[in-house]
Design a protein around this motif. Structure first.
Motif: not given
Ligand SMILES: [Zn+2]
Length: 52
Positions: A1-20
């Motif tokens: 199952m793929a996993k994702q993570f969104e950065c919660t810091m203010e003014d940061c729109d970083f998001m990563i999704r990967a299988n591992e």
């Protein structure tokens, strides 16, 4: 199952999704360090991780 993570810091729109989960953890830790000068543990990353 793929996993994702969104950065919660203010003014940061970083998001990563990967299988591992390990890959997400690696990239998020690098991002936190590089962009926010913040060191996150594997546990910290897992807390913010969601299934994608
Ligand atoms: Zn960020």
């Amino acid at each position: 199952m793929a996993k994702q993570f969104e950065c919660t810091m203010e003014d940061c729109d970083f998001m990563i999704r990967a299988n591992e989960e390990g890959e997400v953890i690696h990239i998020v830790r690098e991002h936190a360090q590089d962009k926010h000068g913040m060191s996150m543990s594997d546990k910290d990353v897992r807390k913010g991780m969601a299934n994608a």
